[in-house]
Design an enzyme around this catalytic site. Structure first.
Site, PDB file in Angstrom:
ATOM      1  N   GLY A   1       0.843  -1.210   0.000  1.00 23.99           N
ATOM      2  CA  GLY A   1       0.000   0.000   0.000  1.00 23.99           C
ATOM      3  C   GLY A   1       0.868   1.247   0.000  1.00 23.99           C
TER       4      GLY A   1
ATOM      5  NE  ARG B   1      -2.330  -4.382  -1.282  1.00 26.36           N
ATOM      6  CZ  ARG B   1      -1.863  -3.709  -0.222  1.00 26.36           C
ATOM      7  NH1 ARG B   1      -0.763  -4.116   0.378  1.00 26.36           N
ATOM      8  NH2 ARG B   1      -2.504  -2.663   0.238  1.00 26.36           N
TER       9      ARG B   1
ATOM     10  CG  ASP C   1       3.849  -7.067   7.544  1.00 32.03           C
ATOM     11  OD1 ASP C   1       3.208  -6.460   6.661  1.00 32.03           O
ATOM     12  OD2 ASP C   1       3.343  -7.934   8.281  1.00 32.03           O
TER      13      ASP C   1
ATOM     14  CB  THR D   1       2.854   0.739   5.886  1.00 29.02           C
ATOM     15  OG1 THR D   1       1.493   0.480   6.295  1.00 29.02           O
ATOM     16  CG2 THR D   1       3.759   0.450   7.070  1.00 29.02           C
TER      17      THR D   1
ATOM     18  CG  ASP E   1      -1.604  -0.298   7.767  1.00 33.60           C
ATOM     19  OD1 ASP E   1      -2.470   0.563   7.514  1.00 33.60           O
ATOM     20  OD2 ASP E   1      -1.434  -1.322   7.072  1.00 33.60           O
TER      21      ASP E   1
ATOM     22  CG  ASP F   1       1.472  -2.803  10.028  1.00 36.30           C
ATOM     23  OD1 ASP F   1       2.430  -2.120   9.601  1.00 36.30           O
ATOM     24  OD2 ASP F   1       0.819  -3.575   9.303  1.00 36.30           O
TER      25      ASP F   1
ATOM     26  NE  ARG G   1      -2.227  -4.638   5.584  1.00 35.04           N
ATOM     27  CZ  ARG G   1      -1.703  -5.161   4.487  1.00 35.04           C
ATOM     28  NH1 ARG G   1      -1.460  -6.458   4.429  1.00 35.04           N
ATOM     29  NH2 ARG G   1      -1.427  -4.428   3.442  1.00 35.04           N
TER      30      ARG G   1
ATOM     31  CD  GLN H   1      -8.283   6.150   6.964  1.00 40.27           C
ATOM     32  OE1 GLN H   1      -7.940   5.811   8.078  1.00 40.27           O
ATOM     33  NE2 GLN H   1      -9.150   5.440   6.273  1.00 40.27           N
TER      34      GLN H   1
HETATM   35  P1  ADP Z   1       3.057  -4.368   2.698  1.00 41.44           P
HETATM   36  O1  ADP Z   1       4.443  -4.445   2.246  1.00 41.44           O
HETATM   37  O2  ADP Z   1       2.545  -2.966   2.767  1.00 41.44           O
HETATM   38  O3  ADP Z   1       2.823  -5.152   3.968  1.00 41.44           O
HETATM   39  P2  ADP Z   1       1.823  -6.520   1.218  1.00 41.44           P
HETATM   40  O4  ADP Z   1       1.605  -7.385   2.427  1.00 41.44           O
HETATM   41  O5  ADP Z   1       0.719  -6.462   0.231  1.00 41.44           O
HETATM   42  O6  ADP Z   1       2.131  -5.010   1.582  1.00 41.44           O
HETATM   43  O7  ADP Z   1       3.151  -7.038   0.502  1.00 41.44           O
HETATM   44  C1  ADP Z   1       3.620  -6.427  -0.679  1.00 41.44           C
HETATM   45  C2  ADP Z   1       4.166  -7.493  -1.583  1.00 41.44           C
HETATM   46  O8  ADP Z   1       5.292  -8.116  -0.961  1.00 41.44           O
HETATM   47  C3  ADP Z   1       3.228  -8.641  -1.907  1.00 41.44           C
HETATM   48  O9  ADP Z   1       2.331  -8.340  -2.927  1.00 41.44           O
HETATM   49  C4  ADP Z   1       4.204  -9.721  -2.335  1.00 41.44           C
HETATM   50  O10 ADP Z   1       4.625  -9.514  -3.673  1.00 41.44           O
HETATM   51  C5  ADP Z   1       5.389  -9.465  -1.409  1.00 41.44           C
HETATM   52  N1  ADP Z   1       5.298 -10.385  -0.254  1.00 41.44           N
HETATM   53  C6  ADP Z   1       4.405 -10.360   0.752  1.00 41.44           C
HETATM   54  N2  ADP Z   1       4.586 -11.397   1.598  1.00 41.44           N
HETATM   55  C7  ADP Z   1       5.634 -12.097   1.109  1.00 41.44           C
HETATM   56  C8  ADP Z   1       6.294 -13.297   1.517  1.00 41.44           C
HETATM   57  N3  ADP Z   1       5.939 -13.959   2.614  1.00 41.44           N
HETATM   58  N4  ADP Z   1       7.319 -13.739   0.754  1.00 41.44           N
HETATM   59  C9  ADP Z   1       7.702 -13.064  -0.357  1.00 41.44           C
HETATM   60  N5  ADP Z   1       7.099 -11.936  -0.795  1.00 41.44           N
HETATM   61  C10 ADP Z   1       6.088 -11.458  -0.072  1.00 41.44           C
HETATM   62  O1  F6P Z   2      -1.519  -1.306   4.406  1.00 42.21           O
HETATM   63  C1  F6P Z   2      -2.134  -0.105   4.062  1.00 42.21           C
HETATM   64  C2  F6P Z   2      -3.607  -0.313   3.851  1.00 42.21           C
HETATM   65  O2  F6P Z   2      -4.173   0.929   3.458  1.00 42.21           O
HETATM   66  C3  F6P Z   2      -4.383  -0.873   5.047  1.00 42.21           C
HETATM   67  O3  F6P Z   2      -4.652   0.089   6.024  1.00 42.21           O
HETATM   68  C4  F6P Z   2      -5.607  -1.415   4.375  1.00 42.21           C
HETATM   69  O4  F6P Z   2      -6.193  -2.461   5.117  1.00 42.21           O
HETATM   70  C5  F6P Z   2      -5.056  -1.941   3.065  1.00 42.21           C
HETATM   71  O5  F6P Z   2      -3.845  -1.241   2.821  1.00 42.21           O
HETATM   72  C6  F6P Z   2      -5.957  -1.765   1.881  1.00 42.21           C
HETATM   73  O6  F6P Z   2      -5.357  -2.399   0.809  1.00 42.21           O
HETATM   74  P1  F6P Z   2      -5.770  -2.240  -0.727  1.00 42.21           P
HETATM   75  O7  F6P Z   2      -5.093  -1.037  -1.248  1.00 42.21           O
HETATM   76  O8  F6P Z   2      -5.245  -3.477  -1.363  1.00 42.21           O
HETATM   77  O9  F6P Z   2      -7.251  -2.129  -0.758  1.00 42.21           O
END
Ligand code: ADP
Ligand code: F6P
Length: 318
Positions: A11, A72, A103, A125, A127, A129, A171, A251
């Protein structure tokens, strides 16, 4: 370290642009070649990479979103996708990759490290978090956006003598709700880390009415769930007109606050410094206003500690 690359992932968050700018300008200042990867891990897999110069990051410090775009990427979750990404970095002679994200993105860093790619993570991010850092880039702007909304909703809630339930993002984390709720003087703050009792909330609304309160603002984090059921129950039990506002993507946008941009500048600079020192598998963070770095695996294994003191303050001031 001759060539470094930077990407934004997950995000988007206000301040990501300032972090990209800091990486590019610090890298160029150190005589490095800096590559920008478009659309996070998706662009990495597709080889969507270009060389960045100072002008590529001119005029972006004040802009929300990310000029590198983000995504993502499901393909990157697979060993084949990760191998493709590592091969692309090798083909472009990238010696170190800076990932600005949350994360999930950092778990991606760990996957790349296993394939011999040097990575540094920067927390971007809204969040807030991540357990290893006090703040993430974008959180402060998001909280300020929510605060502005709460103040506006308060006006109309007061005029109509209504209950307003305001759902915010985060989240599974309640920080946006907690911080904006306290600063906005919310009567109740509902976060997933604590949960809530609907009877207590209804009782407090009715007590407030008896004391002559004109409005009741309830800030609920999306991770706590059940906003529409909560609104329905409040209406049924208290008989008070109750409205929901889901603030949503508002936001995630907007010009970053000073605090977020400062954080982004300091963290982006630190990320390049770490690579220049030959370090990798590190995440940049901030603790007690000091910029720190920590082993990525160690950081990912940490659990987030909810700020109970802050929650107590919220209860005391409601
Ligand atoms: P954020 O980084 O904000 O937490 P996401 O959880 O959507 O957002 O993760 C972003 C991208 O990172 C995912 O779309 C994926 O490509 C990669 N990713 C997430 N989790 C893993 C994982 N366990 N192993 C490898 N790549 C990951
Ligand atoms: O991680 C940032 C965030 O905006 C969260 O607060 C929310 O739950 C999520 O991303 C929304 O994700 P998407 O952009 O995939 O709808």
């Amino acid at each position: 370290m001759k060539t470094i690359a930077v990407l934004t992932s997950g995000g988007d968050s206000p301040g990501m642009n300032a972090a990209v700018r800091a990486v590019v300008r610090t890298g160029l200042g150190k005589g490095m070649k800096v590559m920008g990867v478009m659309r996070g891990y998706t662009g990495l897999i597709n080889g969507d990479i270009f060389q960045m110069e100072r002008y590529n990051v001119a005029d972006i410090i004040q802009r929300g979103g990310t000029v590198l775009r983000t995504s993502r990427c499901d393909e990157f979750m697979t060993p084949e996708g990760q191998q493709k990404a590592a091969s692309i970095l090798k083909a472009f002679h990238v010696d170190g990759l800076i990932v600005i994200g949350g994360d999930g993105s950092f778990r991606g860093c760990l996957a790349l490290e296993k394939l011999g790619v040097k990575t540094i993570g920067v927390p971007g991010t809204i969040d807030n978090d991540l357990p290893y850092t006090d703040y993430t880039i974008g959180f402060d702007t998001a909280v300020n956006t929510v605060l502005e909304a709460i103040n506006k909703i308060r006006d109309t809630a007061t005029s109509h003598e209504r209950v307003s339930v305001i759902e915010v993002m985060g989240r599974r984390c309640g920080d946006i709700a907690l911080h904006a709720g306290i600063a906005g003087g919310a009567e109740s703050i509902i976060v997933p880390e604590v949960g809530y009792n609907v009877d207590d909330i209804c009782r407090s609304i009715l007590e407030g009415k008896r004391r002559g309160k004109l409005h009741d603002l309830i800030v609920i984090a999306e991770g706590a769930g059940g906003t529409s059921e909560l609104v329905k129950t409040i209406r049924e039990v208290t008989g008070v007109e109750t409205r929901a506002t889901i603030l949503g993507y508002t936001q995630r946008g907007g010009s970053p606050t000073c605090r977020d941009n400062m954080l982004a500048c300091r963290m982006g600079y630190k990320a390049v410094e770490l690579l220049a020192e030959g370090k990798s598998k590190r995440l940049v963070g901030i603790r007690h206003n000091d910029i720190v770095d920590i082993d990525t695996e160690e950081a990912m294994a940490m659990s987030r500690v909810f700020d109970k003191e802050l929650y107590k303050i919220a209860e005391a001031l409601a």
